[in-house]
Design an enzyme around this catalytic site. Sequence first.
Site, PDB file in Angstrom:
ATOM      1  N   CYS A 122       1.277   6.675  12.824  1.00  0.00           N
ATOM      2  CA  CYS A 122       0.980   5.865  13.721  1.00  0.00           C
ATOM      3  C   CYS A 122       1.128   6.481  15.116  1.00  0.00           C
ATOM      4  CB  CYS A 122       1.849   4.548  13.787  1.00  0.00           C
ATOM      5  SG  CYS A 122       1.950   3.797  12.158  1.00  0.00           S
ATOM      6  N   HIS A 173       1.015  -1.244   0.057  1.00  0.00           N
ATOM      7  CA  HIS A 173       0.082  -0.051   0.013  1.00  0.00           C
ATOM      8  C   HIS A 173       0.815   1.362   0.222  1.00  0.00           C
ATOM      9  CE1 HIS A 173       0.336   1.336   4.278  1.00  0.00           C
ATOM     10  NE2 HIS A 173       0.631  -0.027   4.473  1.00  0.00           N
TER      11      HIS A 173
HETATM   12  C1  LIG Z   1       9.401   2.252   7.066  1.00  0.00           C
HETATM   13  C2  LIG Z   1       8.171   1.352   7.477  1.00  0.00           C
HETATM   14  N1  LIG Z   1       8.189   0.061   8.042  1.00  0.00           N
HETATM   15  C3  LIG Z   1       7.019  -0.631   8.406  1.00  0.00           C
HETATM   16  C4  LIG Z   1       5.640   0.055   8.084  1.00  0.00           C
HETATM   17  C5  LIG Z   1       4.589  -1.119   8.260  1.00  0.00           C
HETATM   18  O1  LIG Z   1       3.986  -1.377   7.307  1.00  0.00           O
HETATM   19  P1  LIG Z   1       2.401  -1.832   7.257  1.00  0.00           P
HETATM   20  O2  LIG Z   1       1.713  -0.794   7.874  1.00  0.00           O
HETATM   21  O3  LIG Z   1       2.097  -2.000   6.050  1.00  0.00           O
HETATM   22  O4  LIG Z   1       2.563  -3.085   8.100  1.00  0.00           O
HETATM   23  C6  LIG Z   1       5.898   1.230   7.318  1.00  0.00           C
HETATM   24  C7  LIG Z   1       4.532   2.006   7.139  1.00  0.00           C
HETATM   25  O5  LIG Z   1       3.564   2.062   8.164  1.00  0.00           O
HETATM   26  C8  LIG Z   1       6.910   2.035   7.054  1.00  0.00           C
HETATM   27  O6  LIG Z   1       6.711   3.216   6.782  1.00  0.00           O
END
Ligand SMILES: Cc1ncc(COP(=O)(O)O)c(C=O)c1O
Lengths: 393, 393, 144, 144
Positions: free
Chosen positions: B324, B201
Amino acid sequence: MKLVYADNAATTEMSERAKQAFLDNIDNYGNPSSLHNMGSKAAQVLDNSRERVAKALGCESRELYFTSGGSESDNWAIKGAAISMRKKGKTHIISTAFEHHAVLHTLESLEKQGFSVTYLNVYEDGYVRTEDLKTAITDNTGLVTIMYANNEIGTVMPIAEIGAICREKGIIFHTDAVQAVGHIEIDVKKQNIDLLSLSAHKFHGPKGIGALYIRKGIVIPNLMDGGAQERGKRAGTENIAAAAATAAALEEALTDLEKKNNRVSALRDKLIDGLLKIERSRLNGGISPRLSGNVSVCFEGVEGEALLLSLDLKGISASSGSACTSGSLEPSHVLLALGLPHEIAHGSLRLSLCDFNTEEDVDYILSVIPEIIDRLRDMSPVWETIKANEGKR
Amino acid sequence: MKLVYADNAATTEMSERAKQAFLDNIDNYGNPSSLHNMGSKAAQVLDNSRERVAKALGCESRELYFTSGGSESDNWAIKGAAISMRKKGKTHIISTAFEHHAVLHTLESLEKQGFSVTYLNVYEDGYVRTEDLKTAITDNTGLVTIMYANNEIGTVMPIAEIGAICREKGIIFHTDAVQAVGHIEIDVKKQNIDLLSLSAHKFHGPKGIGALYIRKGIVIPNLMDGGAQERGKRAGTENIAAAAATAAALEEALTDLEKKNNRVSALRDKLIDGLLKIERSRLNGGISPRLSGNVSVCFEGVEGEALLLSLDLKGISASSGSACTSGSLEPSHVLLALGLPHEIAHGSLRLSLCDFNTEEDVDYILSVIPEIIDRLRDMSPVWETIKANEGKR
Amino acid sequence: MAYSDMVMDHFKNPRNVGKIDDADGVGEVGNARCGDIMKVYIKVNENIITDVKFNTYGCASAIATSSIATEMIKGKTLDEALKLTNKAVVEALDGLPPAKVHCSVLAEEAVKAAIADYYKNMGIDKKIDIPCGDEHCCCHRHDK
Amino acid sequence: MAYSDMVMDHFKNPRNVGKIDDADGVGEVGNARCGDIMKVYIKVNENIITDVKFNTYGCASAIATSSIATEMIKGKTLDEALKLTNKAVVEALDGLPPAKVHCSVLAEEAVKAAIADYYKNMGIDKKIDIPCGDEHCCCHRHDK
Ligand SMILES: Cc1ncc(COP(=O)(O)O)c(C=O)c1O
Ligand SMILES: Cc1ncc(COP(=O)(O)O)c(C=O)c1O
């Protein structure tokens, strides 16, 4: 050629309502953690979906966590509960020998880490006995994990009774309800369930999403560490469209459930009756209580994969044992757990119906199977031997 | 009102091609593990999608495992590598202080289990220094996990150099490339990457799916035990439509990547230039190498959330720190890792552009932000103090 | 796991299915516990396999390998037939999924067992090397 | 995290923004490290708060709570104003997200600090109980 999908225990087609809910939210792409309007719109749909799924299970929204599916829910529940119980000095787990691999392999990995697991007998009929559970419980037992309904043979376990026993003893009770949710009326509170796994694609919802119910008061560590999603308990950007589709699918599945189940189980019984007319066939697992769509039979002298592929050539999608293991040469661990000899278990066929199936489907299956069995038996040296022995008697 | 989505680092809109690939497969609902035709059709799409994603990373299909997203990939890679290295008697991990929480919280959980972690300094400019890495490596080091590009400030790490150092020392190298895949040309072989996490995504693919590249020869235990999916390494019924959409999105993202990056980074630079004209503003992180779409600035005397919501009222979706953590009161750990004082970090704004953004978007943002900053500073006692102190000098 | 068109063709329309009541040699390998048994019947005239039939209990690829293996030895001399390898069977079928390669081994064994039986019936002492011929051969021995 | 319409209204159109140069009492609480500072100015006439203004550095809910809190004490007697609680502020705003409740505490503190300052300026010895009035109050103390 007529096409009949009779492998609904492996996975289901998305319902129109589920698809619509998905499509309605495919452009609702904001991140629910984002503060802006795009984020809030996504967060609203997520909250609403969670509420609806929670309501369908009889729990509160905040006891429901979305995951990527049944396997993740099982892994999280069991590994999490194991870590929690170890902190209390307990290392004994009770389960059954015919759980799904998502549970069994998780338990195996825990056994390597020093946990001991008692696998309850499921007898010839595929039902756990609560007396056996009571006998198996020791002071060291911290977790009972018993599936709600078996994915291969469709037998339904006495969940409320098991829940009551565990609650009384203060033991965490997890149930893998992946085959039950959307097909059986569930009330986690009344049934004293502490942890429950579900997977949307088994009730006409989308793939790649499931949920874990964690009763308020039960504390298990995360499987997925990271962002603060799912109230800090399951990291990962949320799949809004899939959550909305899950809620829609589940609501739809539970609408007029009894009526649907009556219709589907009538189809099932017709199918079973027809198949058992074939000589040297048998039904796997007891007939009641049984998932309304599950037909599992064994035909002696025939090998399951050849049967499956023959059916496929006639447009019928079915399975032999569970889909996950059908690439392997071992007969299904579920059928072996019932005490079936290998040579009979090899001849298994699972037809799993849903409310999309019709009587014509059943009639078509019944019109096709006998000649397939005949053809395969005609070239089978095993069948030759069976017949020869019959002659001798 | 004009709407500008400038929060592409949080999540992106699905591209038309990705949506199409998804819709093309929404009725391709078979379980790839099933032997029948419905299953094979699904399995074919899965294999094909895997090949295409693998090709985009420069690895073989059988080195690529689909997961539920970036967080799962990070958890699997790091927890898995930790278990493997512990077996070899190693317990030291090297990372950075500004990793995503999916990495940081995973490392914290490992620290509780007896692993020690060195968090490399990323200095004021947000870049790891390879000399620091070399210094940090000990005989006990079994894993280096360093993100490819930072999600908040867009700085890109010297991944190939880090890869070379780790390979030479025989240390497993994982990179969280969630922000990089689809935005930067990656070749896991040339760059000596052992484990790489991605999430669809973030490059106009669907939510709820990601992947982990595991170099042939690197053995890590499963995070998700269960069925034999993903060659026995990641259980769970596969999400075919999402896999197809991931492949489509990634191929599209990498088509004319340089051209797109040039265009987007020109927009970025215009935005940065415009924003830095505002007094007491600063760019977070060095300008090069930097993700083509990332703008991260701090405005003194202004609090980020108020700024964000003001922008949202003007139709602009942005973020402050990472999505987040924006519900929390702490300023972003990334900005603190750069050494920014709390009071300045509170005034951060991230605008993350993608190739869907236009010059009009940038002009609109620049036309709106100054008056918002003025309004907020006008009512800010902090700004009053700053101004008063300026007057004194 | 996808089967090649050749496998599917031989599964759908297996050649040489049946028994030969007055066979000169019969070979049976595999066991029901493992999910596959192959039984090959041959008629031999002046060292030439003039007719061959099979009966097989097993998966689609067990049936297909039996079918193609019987085709491959029909009309051949016994010495030629003894050169049949499981690799040749796999190639003739345009490949088999890794989990199913053991079926091709069974087919090779079944052919060799039938020829061995023929020699035995003829009272000819000829050593034939059967990859895994004994009845108790474990199910998974062919997987590796 | 969704704000109520009331919060958004007070954030978009905060009432009583500004300073009073000849204020009778000024209260400042919070600190920049924590991301929010509120400064409340009051004019008092015969124990009645005749005018009130605020300046706030902070998030949307910090601005909204300042706005509504100043509205709530305007025209009130000092004793009435001292009865302002953070709970009343939250209610007047139709609720705040849990993480933002601390802003309402700050607003209560700012009002009380301004009144305390007024009494001090007047040389009146009156003990005012400020929930967490000291400058070094840690950011997270209000979260619990
Ligand atoms: C650098 C990084 N790692 C990990 C994630 C986690 O990805 P996901 O939300 O698809 O689990 C994100 C995004 O939220 C990210 O920007
Ligand atoms: C009983 C049971 N548990 C768990 C699972 C795993 O669910 P999923 O494939 O969605 O991870 C399944 C289905 O495959 C199942 O039938």
